[in-house]
Design a protein around this motif. Structure first.
Motif, PDB file in Angstrom:
ATOM      1  N   SER A 183       0.870  -1.184   0.106  1.00  0.00           N
ATOM      2  CA  SER A 183      -0.045  -0.094   0.063  1.00  0.00           C
ATOM      3  C   SER A 183       1.044   1.059   0.065  1.00  0.00           C
ATOM      4  CB  SER A 183      -0.801   0.131   1.223  1.00  0.00           C
ATOM      5  OG  SER A 183      -0.247   0.126   2.553  1.00  0.00           O
ATOM      6  N   TYR A 184       0.368   2.208  -0.235  1.00  0.00           N
ATOM      7  CA  TYR A 184       1.120   3.662  -0.264  1.00  0.00           C
ATOM      8  C   TYR A 184       0.087   4.933  -0.025  1.00  0.00           C
ATOM      9  CZ  TYR A 184      -0.567   4.092  -5.150  1.00  0.00           C
ATOM     10  OH  TYR A 184      -1.627   4.216  -6.394  1.00  0.00           O
ATOM     11  N   ILE A 202      -0.747   8.737  -1.025  1.00  0.00           N
ATOM     12  CA  ILE A 202      -0.618   9.591  -1.982  1.00  0.00           C
ATOM     13  C   ILE A 202      -0.277  10.876  -1.343  1.00  0.00           C
ATOM     14  CG2 ILE A 202      -1.743  11.043  -3.778  1.00  0.00           C
ATOM     15  CD1 ILE A 202      -3.568   8.505  -4.138  1.00  0.00           C
ATOM     16  N   THR A 216       4.834   5.053 -11.285  1.00  0.00           N
ATOM     17  CA  THR A 216       4.609   3.516 -11.326  1.00  0.00           C
ATOM     18  C   THR A 216       5.560   3.017  -9.949  1.00  0.00           C
ATOM     19  OG1 THR A 216       6.318   3.241 -12.581  1.00  0.00           O
ATOM     20  CG2 THR A 216       4.030   3.113 -13.367  1.00  0.00           C
ATOM     21  N   LEU A 249       2.232  -1.238  -9.241  1.00  0.00           N
ATOM     22  CA  LEU A 249       1.020  -0.392  -8.999  1.00  0.00           C
ATOM     23  C   LEU A 249       1.499   0.970  -9.517  1.00  0.00           C
ATOM     24  CD1 LEU A 249      -0.414  -1.239  -5.713  1.00  0.00           C
ATOM     25  CD2 LEU A 249      -1.434  -1.876  -7.795  1.00  0.00           C
ATOM     26  N   PRO A 250       0.381   1.869 -10.107  1.00  0.00           N
ATOM     27  CA  PRO A 250      -1.055   1.455 -10.234  1.00  0.00           C
ATOM     28  C   PRO A 250      -1.340   0.640 -11.517  1.00  0.00           C
ATOM     29  CG  PRO A 250      -0.556   3.814 -11.191  1.00  0.00           C
ATOM     30  CD  PRO A 250       0.845   3.312 -10.561  1.00  0.00           C
TER      31      PRO A 250
END
Length: 267
Positions: free
Chosen positions: A198-199, A201, A249, A266-267
């Protein structure tokens, strides 16, 4: 049979004695594959036109004997032996024997192959290294049973398993003299990890945190990250700064303790 007797005066007398000729047994046998250390089958093909039981004495040429009708015998050395069977009908006393027959005992092959544990979706090489002692190049055929219902007859086989787990692989080899040996090796197919992360934003020019969420049957030992197809990191939970013109990315590649990799982008 007609018997005529003559005395000193020239007088004669005749007598007739009936003689009945009883057909005796006709000894014969055939031999299966003749391999050292393995039972050699002697198939009795003896026949007789006279009804009744027949007794047998086998001489295998190495000092051993048997009275079985269809015996097996194990020879310890590879060389030529001379065997025979003697057939006797107790009811008539008739006896017969085969000539000495050559039993050409050859070495039994030594089956062996190499294969390594590997990861699911990987192609595994199975390399035969079987041989016949003293007779190079005398392996006639190879058969692999991979333990999952699939087989191969190639001495340099490859196989890809559809599921992870433990498998028992069996190899059967046959020499040019029809002697057979087998070899068993257990191999393990490791489950590949399922990478995930997960990250959060953030704004351009501000560090973006990435959190590893990988699941794996074995422990994850190595992490590799690539950001914007350029920058890299080996941290488990790295941070990266993206700028306005960057490709947004991130690719995570993880390796388990068994060396199994997998990647996610991702994404």
């Amino acid at each position: 049979v007609n018997l005529t007797a003559v005395d000193s005066l020239g007088c004669t007398a005749d007598t007739i004695i009936p003689v009945v000729i009883i057909p005796g047994p006709h000894s014969s046998f055939s031999i299966g594959p003749q391999c050292t250390g393995q039972p050699v089958l002697f198939t009795n093909n003896t026949t007789s036109k006279t009804p009744g039981a027949i007794d047998y004495v086998w001489r295998f040429g190495d000092g051993d004997t048997s009275i079985a009708a269809n015996p097996t015998h194990v020879y310890s050395s590879s060389k030529n032996y001379r065997a025979r069977v003697i057939s006797l009908m107790p009811s008539t006393g008739c006896i017969d024997s085969t000539p000495l027959t050559i039993v050409a005992v050859t070495p039994t092959p030594i089956a062996h192959f190499k294969a390594n544990n590997n990861c699911l979706d990987s192609t595994i090489a199975f390399t035969d290294s079987s041989y016949v002692p003293g007779y190079p190049g005398h392996i006639n055929s190879v058969f692999f049973d991979f333990g999952d219902g699939q087989t191969s007859t190639s001495a340099k086989s490859t196989h890809k398993y559809a599921a992870y787990g433990n498998y028992t692989v069996k190899e059967y080899v046959t020499s040019t003299s029809s002697c057979v040996d087998s070899f068993i090796r257990k191999i393990t197919i490791y489950k590949v990890p399922t990478p995930s992360f997960s990250y959060t934003i953030t704004c351009a020019g501000t560090p973006t945190p990435f959190v590893d969420l990988t699941t794996a049957a074995d422990s994850v030992t190595t992490w590799g990250w690539m950001f914007s197809n350029v920058d890299t990191s080996s941290a488990k939970n790295p941070k990266h700064i993206f700028y306005d013109n960057d490709a947004l990315t991130a690719t995570e590649t993880v390796y388990t303790s068994n060396g199994c990799p997998n990647s996610k982008t991702l994404p």
